[in-house]
Write a protein that holds these residues in place. Structure first.
Motif, PDB file in Angstrom:
ATOM      1  N   TYR A  57       0.262   6.201  -0.689  1.00 43.32           N
ATOM      2  CA  TYR A  57      -1.140   5.859  -0.517  1.00 43.32           C
ATOM      3  C   TYR A  57      -1.340   5.259   0.864  1.00 43.32           C
ATOM      4  O   TYR A  57      -0.397   4.790   1.495  1.00 43.32           O
ATOM      5  N   THR A  58      -2.578   5.279   1.290  1.00 44.48           N
ATOM      6  CA  THR A  58      -2.945   4.671   2.562  1.00 44.48           C
ATOM      7  C   THR A  58      -3.635   3.359   2.268  1.00 44.48           C
ATOM      8  O   THR A  58      -4.601   3.320   1.508  1.00 44.48           O
ATOM      9  N   GLU A  59      -3.120   2.291   2.854  1.00 46.61           N
ATOM     10  CA  GLU A  59      -3.714   0.965   2.670  1.00 46.61           C
ATOM     11  C   GLU A  59      -4.544   0.604   3.890  1.00 46.61           C
ATOM     12  O   GLU A  59      -4.088   0.729   5.024  1.00 46.61           O
ATOM     13  N   HIS A  60      -5.766   0.164   3.632  1.00 51.60           N
ATOM     14  CA  HIS A  60      -6.651  -0.293   4.689  1.00 51.60           C
ATOM     15  C   HIS A  60      -6.874  -1.792   4.487  1.00 51.60           C
ATOM     16  O   HIS A  60      -7.535  -2.195   3.535  1.00 51.60           O
ATOM     17  N   ASP A  61      -6.294  -2.606   5.369  1.00 56.65           N
ATOM     18  CA  ASP A  61      -6.437  -4.061   5.274  1.00 56.65           C
ATOM     19  C   ASP A  61      -7.755  -4.461   5.940  1.00 56.65           C
ATOM     20  O   ASP A  61      -7.944  -4.276   7.139  1.00 56.65           O
ATOM     21  N   ILE A  62      -8.651  -5.014   5.138  1.00 56.00           N
ATOM     22  CA  ILE A  62      -9.962  -5.408   5.658  1.00 56.00           C
ATOM     23  C   ILE A  62     -10.127  -6.931   5.692  1.00 56.00           C
ATOM     24  O   ILE A  62     -11.242  -7.442   5.671  1.00 56.00           O
ATOM     25  N   THR A  63      -9.002  -7.645   5.761  1.00 54.53           N
ATOM     26  CA  THR A  63      -9.036  -9.106   5.764  1.00 54.53           C
ATOM     27  C   THR A  63      -9.972  -9.642   6.837  1.00 54.53           C
ATOM     28  O   THR A  63     -10.756 -10.563   6.584  1.00 54.53           O
ATOM     29  N   MET A  64      -9.919  -9.065   7.999  1.00 54.71           N
ATOM     30  CA  MET A  64     -10.737  -9.543   9.122  1.00 54.71           C
ATOM     31  C   MET A  64     -12.017  -8.727   9.291  1.00 54.71           C
ATOM     32  O   MET A  64     -12.664  -8.799  10.329  1.00 54.71           O
ATOM     33  N   GLY A  65     -12.376  -7.955   8.287  1.00 54.49           N
ATOM     34  CA  GLY A  65     -13.585  -7.136   8.393  1.00 54.49           C
ATOM     35  C   GLY A  65     -13.302  -5.900   9.218  1.00 54.49           C
ATOM     36  O   GLY A  65     -12.287  -5.251   9.042  1.00 54.49           O
ATOM     37  N   GLY A  66     -14.213  -5.589  10.116  1.00 50.84           N
ATOM     38  CA  GLY A  66     -14.009  -4.476  11.022  1.00 50.84           C
ATOM     39  C   GLY A  66     -14.483  -3.142  10.486  1.00 50.84           C
ATOM     40  O   GLY A  66     -15.127  -3.066   9.435  1.00 50.84           O
ATOM     41  N   PRO A  67     -14.145  -2.069  11.205  1.00 51.06           N
ATOM     42  CA  PRO A  67     -14.668  -0.746  10.862  1.00 51.06           C
ATOM     43  C   PRO A  67     -14.209  -0.232   9.495  1.00 51.06           C
ATOM     44  O   PRO A  67     -14.944   0.508   8.840  1.00 51.06           O
ATOM     45  N   LYS A  68     -13.034  -0.612   9.040  1.00 51.88           N
ATOM     46  CA  LYS A  68     -12.577  -0.142   7.725  1.00 51.88           C
ATOM     47  C   LYS A  68     -13.377  -0.806   6.602  1.00 51.88           C
ATOM     48  O   LYS A  68     -13.602  -0.204   5.559  1.00 51.88           O
ATOM     49  N   ARG A  69     -13.818  -2.046   6.803  1.00 51.65           N
ATOM     50  CA  ARG A  69     -14.682  -2.691   5.804  1.00 51.65           C
ATOM     51  C   ARG A  69     -16.017  -1.973   5.740  1.00 51.65           C
ATOM     52  O   ARG A  69     -16.553  -1.704   4.667  1.00 51.65           O
ATOM     53  N   VAL A  70     -16.546  -1.649   6.908  1.00 50.64           N
ATOM     54  CA  VAL A  70     -17.804  -0.897   6.972  1.00 50.64           C
ATOM     55  C   VAL A  70     -17.631   0.449   6.276  1.00 50.64           C
ATOM     56  O   VAL A  70     -18.485   0.874   5.488  1.00 50.64           O
ATOM     57  N   GLU A  71     -16.517   1.114   6.547  1.00 53.27           N
ATOM     58  CA  GLU A  71     -16.236   2.404   5.915  1.00 53.27           C
ATOM     59  C   GLU A  71     -16.195   2.264   4.391  1.00 53.27           C
ATOM     60  O   GLU A  71     -16.774   3.080   3.666  1.00 53.27           O
ATOM     61  N   MET A  72     -15.519   1.215   3.885  1.00 53.98           N
ATOM     62  CA  MET A  72     -15.439   0.994   2.444  1.00 53.98           C
ATOM     63  C   MET A  72     -16.838   0.845   1.852  1.00 53.98           C
ATOM     64  O   MET A  72     -17.155   1.441   0.816  1.00 53.98           O
ATOM     65  N   LEU A  73     -17.681   0.070   2.502  1.00 51.95           N
ATOM     66  CA  LEU A  73     -19.031  -0.159   1.990  1.00 51.95           C
ATOM     67  C   LEU A  73     -19.904   1.086   2.082  1.00 51.95           C
ATOM     68  O   LEU A  73     -20.795   1.279   1.255  1.00 51.95           O
ATOM     69  N   GLU A  74     -19.639   1.938   3.048  1.00 55.00           N
ATOM     70  CA  GLU A  74     -20.365   3.205   3.121  1.00 55.00           C
ATOM     71  C   GLU A  74     -19.944   4.115   1.965  1.00 55.00           C
ATOM     72  O   GLU A  74     -20.764   4.826   1.403  1.00 55.00           O
ATOM     73  N   ARG A  75     -18.679   4.063   1.605  1.00 57.60           N
ATOM     74  CA  ARG A  75     -18.157   4.902   0.527  1.00 57.60           C
ATOM     75  C   ARG A  75     -18.535   4.357  -0.845  1.00 57.60           C
ATOM     76  O   ARG A  75     -18.708   5.109  -1.787  1.00 57.60           O
ATOM     77  N   LYS A  76     -18.623   3.039  -0.948  1.00 61.06           N
ATOM     78  CA  LYS A  76     -18.965   2.393  -2.225  1.00 61.06           C
ATOM     79  C   LYS A  76     -19.848   1.185  -1.921  1.00 61.06           C
ATOM     80  O   LYS A  76     -19.371   0.058  -1.814  1.00 61.06           O
ATOM     81  N   PRO A  77     -21.148   1.438  -1.763  1.00 61.06           N
ATOM     82  CA  PRO A  77     -22.073   0.389  -1.316  1.00 61.06           C
ATOM     83  C   PRO A  77     -22.105  -0.866  -2.187  1.00 61.06           C
ATOM     84  O   PRO A  77     -22.392  -1.952  -1.690  1.00 61.06           O
ATOM     85  N   ASP A  78     -21.809  -0.748  -3.468  1.00 62.99           N
ATOM     86  CA  ASP A  78     -21.865  -1.914  -4.345  1.00 62.99           C
ATOM     87  C   ASP A  78     -20.533  -2.670  -4.424  1.00 62.99           C
ATOM     88  O   ASP A  78     -20.406  -3.610  -5.202  1.00 62.99           O
ATOM     89  N   ALA A  79     -19.574  -2.300  -3.601  1.00 59.83           N
ATOM     90  CA  ALA A  79     -18.270  -2.960  -3.609  1.00 59.83           C
ATOM     91  C   ALA A  79     -18.398  -4.372  -3.054  1.00 59.83           C
ATOM     92  O   ALA A  79     -18.845  -4.566  -1.937  1.00 59.83           O
ATOM     93  N   SER A  80     -18.017  -5.345  -3.866  1.00 59.14           N
ATOM     94  CA  SER A  80     -18.075  -6.732  -3.396  1.00 59.14           C
ATOM     95  C   SER A  80     -16.716  -7.417  -3.476  1.00 59.14           C
ATOM     96  O   SER A  80     -16.595  -8.568  -3.078  1.00 59.14           O
ATOM     97  N   THR A  81     -15.723  -6.717  -4.015  1.00 62.31           N
ATOM     98  CA  THR A  81     -14.386  -7.289  -4.149  1.00 62.31           C
ATOM     99  C   THR A  81     -13.346  -6.261  -3.713  1.00 62.31           C
ATOM    100  O   THR A  81     -13.645  -5.083  -3.558  1.00 62.31           O
TER     101      THR A  81
END
Length: 87
Positions: free
Chosen positions: A31-55
């Protein structure tokens, strides 16, 4: 059957993230792990893919949003995870 792409969005020191990765590791899948601890573009990508993701973790298998660690474990308990993973 070939393995679908598996992605997991995580944060450092997240027990639920560790649990989800341990389950995926026990299945022997990659699997590919995307660490979004510090936010950044991967966090934005996650929210674009699943807008209601809060955890975290947020897990995607074959482009489909699965949810978090509890949902992954439930799929495994119900005998549905192996099929999704192509096992």
């Amino acid at each position: 059957m070939s393995q679908p792409e598996i992605e997991i969005y995580t944060k450092a020191f997240c027990g639920y993230c560790h649990r989800a990765k341990r389950l995926l590791d026990s299945k022997g899948v990659t699997y590919t792990e995307h660490d979004i601890t510090m936010g950044g573009p991967k966090r934005v990508e996650m929210l674009e893919r699943k807008p209601d993701a809060s955890t975290v973790p947020q897990i995607f298998i074959g482009g489909q949003a699965i949810g978090g660690s509890d949902e992954l474990a439930r799929l495994d308990r119900d005998g549905k995870l192996d099929g999704l993973l192509g096992l």
